[in-house]
Scaffold this motif. Structure first.
Motif: not given
Length: 363
Positions: A110-120
């Motif tokens: 998923a991406k956070d609100p800034s558009g960065k990939d989330i390292n779950a």
């Protein structure tokens, strides 16, 4: 080379296994490669053991199918569900690492609100490595997180917190709904990213979802049994729910914490609500009695290990839920078999050798 950045060492690289249940090729790992490749994967193949499961090159993994489960556990293999994602808990049993992260094969980055990939995975590890606050709720959510703290009125004697046993992550896009809710909200999508982690209070149950979940195997592993579900059983899609109710009662008893919130993954597709309803309908009916059972369950003080707690819980399941349906007698027996199998593969105080497996090199 000038200007080259040094890649940081992944957190807990040698202390964590990633467990994935699957019936299909694991192409989804390509998206996760930047985050998962340094770690060891345990893949539990569901369904036909003769089917070839393709894993992208470059991953360190071991692959178990039903034949492997039967060979390793013998008669005790009966406690591992078949044709259900509950088979994943076999991976928890054969792992020899301190931590487990488990994810479904339809879950993407998923991406956070800034558009960065989330390292779950990194966020789960952070959740597990800092304390929980099950005994007193902090209104600023996780007080150990950077930028937060304990609010005024929080007892100083309780600020040390409790060890975190479970980190429960959430999902963007397709929500984790039951079949009736899916049917009435077929187009609903979760687009809300809530930047928060909180501890579930002591005495409060929760619906645990297994598709984005991490836990401390040493603290709570023997209770992470996903029950008897799927093929040959009258119920499905309650495997993670059952484990969640059990682990919460045991965590409350042993003074351990359970966190929920970040990290998010992208749940890519909704399963068929009509198929789900067929699997769930007895669970939807039974849970009205199961949940009060767990809400009132207490464990004696002399239950000081997870295994002791779990065996005591299995007795209470047999005593109090068998009247709901004979299935619960079978489930209670499977809970005992699960602990016996766990202890055979994980003897205390001995060198923990891995069982032999019959797959390729996996490198």
């Amino acid at each position: 080379m000038a200007g080259a950045s040094v890649t940081p060492t992944p957190l807990l690289k040698d202390e964590l296994d990633i467990v994935i249940p699957t019936i299909r090729n694991l192409d989804f790992l390509e998206m996760w490669r930047p985050f998962f490749q340094p770690y060891h994967l345990i893949i539990v193949q569901d369904g036909d053991p003769l089917k070839t499961i393709n894993v992208p090159e470059g991953f360190d993994y071991e692959l178990y199918n039903r034949n492997d489960i039967n060979r390793i556990l013998g008669p005790k293999a009966s406690c591992i569900s078949f044709k259900d994602s509950a088979c994943r808990c076999f991976g928890y049993m054969v792992s020899k690492k301190k931590y487990i992260y488990t994810i479904d094969d339809d879950c993407f980055v998923a991406k956070d609100p800034s558009g960065k990939d989330i390292n779950a995975l990194e966020q789960h590890i952070k959740n597990l490595l800092c304390p929980s606050t099950p005994h007193f709720f902090n209104t600023l959510y996780d007080p150990y997180r950077e930028g937060a703290d304990f609010v005024r009125g929080y007892p100083f004697s309780m600020r040390e917190g409790a060890a975190t046993a479970v980190s429960h992550g959430l999902w963007l896009n397709i929500p984790d709904y039951d079949a009736p809710t899916q049917l009435v909200k077929p187009r609903e999508r979760n687009t809300r990213y809530v930047d928060a982690v909180m501890t579930i209070p002591k005495g409060t149950l929760f619906p645990m979802c297994g598709m984005n979940l991490a836990f401390d195997r040493e603290l709570i592993g023997p209770a992470m049994y996903f029950g008897l579900m799927g093929d040959g059983q009258p119920i499905g899609r309650y495997d993670d729910m059952w484990a969640g109710w059990c682990i919460k009662v045991i965590c409350d008893h042993l003074g351990l914490g359970v966190k929920t919130g970040l990290p998010y993954i992208w749940h890519s597709k909704a399963s068929n609500p009509f198929v789900n309803l067929k699997k769930e309908y007895k669970g939807i009916y039974w849970q009205e009695e199961i949940i009060p059972f767990f809400q009132s369950a207490t464990l004696p003080k002399d239950c000081t290990s997870v295994q002791q707690c779990y065996l005591e819980l299995s007795k209470q399941v047999k005593e109090k839920l068998s009247a709901v349906d004979p299935y619960f007698t079978k489930l209670a027996d499977a809970m005992v078999t699960w602990i016996e199998a766990w202890d055979e593969l994980n003897p205390t105080g001995e060198g923990l050798a891995k069982p032999s497996i019959s797959n390729g090199p996996g490198k």
